[in-house]
Structures are given as structure tokens and as C-alpha cells.
Design a protein around this motif. Structure first.
Motif, mmCIF file in Angstrom:
data_model
loop_
_atom_site.group_PDB
_atom_site.id
_atom_site.type_symbol
_atom_site.label_atom_id
_atom_site.label_comp_id
_atom_site.label_asym_id
_atom_site.label_seq_id
_atom_site.Cartn_x
_atom_site.Cartn_y
_atom_site.Cartn_z
ATOM 1 N N ILE A 172 0.850 -1.186 0.000
ATOM 2 C CA ILE A 172 0.000 0.000 0.000
ATOM 3 C C ILE A 172 0.889 1.240 0.000
ATOM 4 O O ILE A 172 1.783 1.375 0.826
ATOM 5 N N ILE A 183 0.640 5.121 0.330
ATOM 6 C CA ILE A 183 -0.029 6.382 0.634
ATOM 7 C C ILE A 183 1.021 7.305 1.228
ATOM 8 O O ILE A 183 1.702 6.935 2.188
ATOM 9 N N PHE A 196 -10.227 8.153 3.499
ATOM 10 C CA PHE A 196 -9.509 7.925 2.240
ATOM 11 C C PHE A 196 -10.336 7.124 1.229
ATOM 12 O O PHE A 196 -10.070 7.182 0.032
ATOM 13 N N LYS A 244 -9.705 9.713 -2.065
ATOM 14 C CA LYS A 244 -8.652 9.614 -3.084
ATOM 15 C C LYS A 244 -8.334 8.171 -3.458
ATOM 16 O O LYS A 244 -8.006 7.876 -4.605
ATOM 17 N N TYR A 245 -8.430 7.254 -2.491
ATOM 18 C CA TYR A 245 -8.024 5.869 -2.748
ATOM 19 C C TYR A 245 -9.220 4.918 -2.833
ATOM 20 O O TYR A 245 -9.081 3.714 -2.630
ATOM 21 N N LEU A 292 -8.671 2.180 -5.384
ATOM 22 C CA LEU A 292 -7.356 1.540 -5.366
ATOM 23 C C LEU A 292 -7.229 0.473 -4.285
ATOM 24 O O LEU A 292 -6.589 -0.562 -4.502
ATOM 25 N N TYR A 293 -7.825 0.733 -3.129
ATOM 26 C CA TYR A 293 -7.677 -0.192 -2.013
ATOM 27 C C TYR A 293 -9.038 -0.557 -1.428
ATOM 28 O O TYR A 293 -10.023 0.145 -1.632
#
Length: 249
Positions: A58, A60, A88, A107-108, A111-112
Motif C-alpha cells: 500500500i 499512501i 480515504f 482519493k483511494y 485503489l484499495y
């Protein structure tokens, strides 16, 4: 359960076998119905293509995390791992306009996944001594409950106005190249994220002898209540230690 083991079980069911014994499943079982088999295959394909990344993978930026932690503190919220995950990923549980309008909010999201971020932030807070337990252990002044006691105020209107004037005279040094979250915070608290000078600490030290009203102190010092409380606790703790040292001598 491990994702790979989950996939193995589903693949066994799709092939018509018991994942435990390897025996063939009875033809009359619902697991042999065409739609069920298709659904299981879709689940397998999804799990194979969306396996969560290990915590070590990860990425960040540390500055982003620190900025968000500061943002939570400015809004007087404890930056727990769950709150960081929600922020997030941009979950709907946040209603505060300052939080949801921040450029890092959500923002993520794509992505995650929640589980992997929860592990990541739990580890991050622990490694950086930011958990509640570590905060109290490494920052014993946090035990000071002065501001949790029944609110009192002995400052007269004249004294309040004098305090405000003295705070205004301190000026603000940090005015250029401000981050977005600082600019937003200063809409309501003009001195937010300004370094505490010795003079300002002295003003606060005198003020808390007459009041523990965080709303009033926040108004006078033009800062968030979290900043006022933290510095006030530290001043009281240091004062108590000086008294203890004096008594021992």
C-alpha cells in the motif's frame, strides 16, 4: 478465511465436489443448478482479479496521512484507523463539509479495499505512537481532565475583550504557501496551524486560571478547541510537575 482457500472451496463446488472430502455432490443438490454454478464462477473470477494487496504494497504518502490526522484534530475528532479508512475511501459517514470537500477525501476509493487499509492504518498509528494507549503513555499530560470538568468562567466581559486584543497583537506569521486544509481551517479559526509562541502560551496559562470554557477560549485565541485543550493540558501538567519538584526539594 484466506482468499486463496476461499477460491479453492468455490472451485471445488463448481466442479461438483465436496471441498472437504472430494466426494461428488449429489445430482439433486442445488449446487448443481446452472445459475448457481454460474454465480459461483463469477465469484471466483472476481476474487482472483480483486485480491487485496498486502499492507507492505500500500502506497499512501506519509504527508497525506499526517495532513488528514491534523485535519481530524482540528475538527476535534480522534483520528482512529477506522476514521482514516473511511476518509480515504470517501464513505458516506462523514457529514462535515470541511472533511468531505478536502482534496484527499476518497482519493483511494478505487485503489484499495477497506480491510487492507484498516490493517495498514492500524499498523501506521501503532508505529507512530498515535493510538490512544500510546498517546497517554508517551504524553501523560493527556490525563489532565481540566476541560472535561463542569464548565466555568470567571472572566469578565472586559477581561475577555482584553484577551482578544492581546491575541490580535501577536499577529500571524504563517501566511504563505498554505495547504488547502489550512486555508479551510482558517475560515473559522484564523490562527489555526500557527505555531504557539511563548507569549501565547502565557496568555493561555493565565486564562485557564479563570475558565475552562473551550468555546470561549477558542473564540479568544482564534484556534480550534482541540488545539486549545492540548496546549492547556500540557501547561497544567508542567505546572503540577514544577510544584511536585518544589515540594521534594
Amino acid at each position: 478465511m484466506d482468499i486463496n482457500r476461499t477460491i479453492e472451496i468455490l472451485e471445488a463446488l463448481v466442479s461438483g465436489c465436496s471441498p472437504t472430502t472430494g466426494e461428488m455432490i449429489d445430482n439433486e443438490s442445488v449446487l448443481n443448478e446452472r445459475d448457481v454454478i454460474r454465480a459461483l464462477q463469477i465469484a471466483i473470477d472476481y476474487l482472483k482479479t480483486n485480491q487485496p494487496q498486502p499492507v507492505s504494497e500500500i502506497e499512501i504518502d506519509d504527508l497525506e496521512i499526517k495532513n488528514v490526522i491534523d485535519l481530524f484534530k482540528e475538527k476535534e475528532q480522534n483520528p482512529t484507523s477506522n476514521k482514516l479508512v473511511g476518509f480515504f475511501l470517501g464513505t458516506r459517514k462523514f457529514k462535515n463539509e470541511t472533511l468531505v470537500s478536502n482534496q484527499l477525501y476518497g482519493k483511494y476509493r478505487n485503489l484499495y479495499q477497506k480491510g487492507q487499509l484498516l490493517d495498514f492504518f492500524t499498523q501506521y498509528l501503532s508505529d507512530n505512537n498515535l493510538t490512544n494507549r500510546n498517546n497517554r503513555k508517551n504524553n501523560p499530560y493527556k490525563e489532565i481532565d481540566f476541560f472535561q470538568k463542569e464548565t466555568f468562567n470567571k472572566l469578565t466581559e472586559k477581561a475577555v475583550n482584553q484577551l482578544k486584543e492581546k491575541v490580535d497583537q501577536l499577529g500571524i506569521q504563517k501566511t504563505e504557501n498554505l495547504s488547502e486544509y489550512v486555508q479551510i481551517a482558517r475560515i473559522n479559526h484564523p490562527r489555526a496551524y500557527e505555531s504557539w509562541t511563548d507569549m501565547e502560551k502565557e496568555l493561555l496559562n493565565k486564562a485557564i486560571k479563570y475558565t475552562n470554557d473551550l468555546d470561549l477560549l477558542s473564540e479568544c485565541f482564534q484556534r480550534g478547541k482541540g488545539s486549545i485543550e492540548s496546549n492547556g493540558q500540557r501547561l497544567i501538567y508542567e505546572s503540577q510537575n514544577l510544584k511536585d519538584d518544589g515540594n521534594q526539594n
